[in-house]
Design an enzyme around this catalytic site. Structure first.
Site, mmCIF file in Angstrom:
data_model
loop_
_atom_site.group_PDB
_atom_site.id
_atom_site.type_symbol
_atom_site.label_atom_id
_atom_site.label_comp_id
_atom_site.label_asym_id
_atom_site.label_seq_id
_atom_site.Cartn_x
_atom_site.Cartn_y
_atom_site.Cartn_z
ATOM 1 N N GLU A 34 32.084 18.816 44.135
ATOM 2 C CA GLU A 34 31.745 17.398 44.230
ATOM 3 C C GLU A 34 30.295 17.189 43.781
ATOM 4 O OE1 GLU A 34 34.528 15.110 46.946
ATOM 5 O OE2 GLU A 34 32.837 15.721 48.158
ATOM 6 N N SER B 86 34.249 9.945 42.540
ATOM 7 C CA SER B 86 34.713 8.748 41.830
ATOM 8 C C SER B 86 36.067 8.935 41.146
ATOM 9 C CB SER B 86 33.646 8.262 40.830
ATOM 10 O OG SER B 86 32.481 7.864 41.533
HETATM 11 C C1 PEP Z 1 33.816 12.027 48.623
HETATM 12 O O1 PEP Z 1 33.114 11.440 49.418
HETATM 13 O O2 PEP Z 1 34.232 13.154 48.891
HETATM 14 C C2 PEP Z 1 34.141 11.361 47.365
HETATM 15 C C3 PEP Z 1 34.609 12.097 46.402
HETATM 16 O O3 PEP Z 1 33.912 10.004 47.301
HETATM 17 P P1 PEP Z 1 34.290 8.996 46.092
HETATM 18 O O4 PEP Z 1 35.691 9.352 45.641
HETATM 19 O O5 PEP Z 1 34.205 7.640 46.679
HETATM 20 O O6 PEP Z 1 33.296 9.253 45.014
#
Ligand code: PEP
Length: 255
Positions: A172, A217
């Site tokens: 991430e 995202s």
């Molecule tokens: C997350 O918080 O793990 C995440 C991926 O958030 P988002 O999909 O909103 O970017």
């Protein structure tokens, strides 16, 4: 969708501090008819602690598993405000997200603590989803691999080699979380292949078993192309997992 051979894709929705128990109930009732039972990919929702038992009850017999968002490593003790592995198991959780960047940045979650949490989750029978990723500054400074290496090596240091394949790792990139700025498929594939190679430094066989997800995202519109990459074994989804329709569309893209 093309997770590697033998790896079952996983799409997990991290709700963070969203949804009361009532709102969570409404979500699951709307989601269940939208996710077909016979499909290949695993589906998980990660509600706040208080909604865990209700979600486990409502999802029973369906394809949807329920994961927690955090956990303390000890079974019990003087740790005000914390929740133990045994408590999560009793509540019916199937797994637990560990080391989310929000916990690392806002709540002081350390690699040292994660090194204890990973084996504790496995010992309790929970599937750990370890989150790793670099900041924008680190990426611009060419430090992405250094950061990922440190997190993967330190956080998994106390996991027995033969159990490494049971750990799910979520790549991430912090600059992509909640920003709408999704990593390119090339960036995601490259970082995830690098993470798998780090696991392979300890065991090639376990690295082939371990699922590595992309998070940051992910939306219904971009899920299919990300999930088509050979090393991308699923998605950890924040914002888009709060709406049953958009989450179901991402699940659908995973096959
Ligand atoms: C997350 O918080 O793990 C995440 C991926 O958030 P988002 O999909 O909103 O970017």
């Amino acid at each position: 969708m093309s997770a590697g051979p033998g790896r079952r894709p996983l799409v997990a929705g991290n709700w963070k501090m969203h949804k009361t128990i009532g709102e969570a109930e409404a979500f699951i009732q709307a989601l269940l008819p939208r996710v077909s039972a016979g499909a290949h990919a695993e589906v998980a929702i990660c509600p706040p602690f208080l909604a865990l038992p209700a979600m486990v009850d409502s999802a029973r017999g369906s394809r949807v598993q329920v994961y927690a968002q955090n956990m303390h490593q000890e079974q019990a003790g003087a740790f005000t405000g914390e929740v133990s592995p045994a408590m999560l198991v009793e509540a019916g959780a199937h797994g637990v997200v560990l080391g989310h960047s929000e916990r690392r940045e806002m709540f002081g979650e350390s690699d040292k603590a994660l090194a204890l949490k990973l084996p504790a989750a496995l010992a309790a029978g929970l599937v750990p989803v370890l989150c790793v990723g670099e900041t924008e500054q680190e990426r611009e400074a060419g430090e992405t691999e250094r950061k990922l290496r440190r997190q993967v090596q330190e956080d998994l240091a106390q996991v027995e080699t033969e159990r490494l394949g049971e750990v799910v790792i979520a790549y991430e990139p912090i600059w992509a979380i909640g920003t709408g700025q999704v990593a390119t498929v090339e960036e995601a594939q490259e970082a995830i292949a690098f993470i798998r190679a780090l696991v392979a430094d300890r065991s090639g066989e376990e690295a082939e078993r371990a699922r590595v997800l992309y998070g940051g995202s992910v939306k219904a519109e971009n899920a299919a192309e990300l999930l088509a990459e050979p090393d991308v074994d699923g998605a950890l989804v924040g914002g888009a997992s709060l709406d049953p329709e958009s989450f179901a569309a991402i699940v659908e893209a995973a096959g």
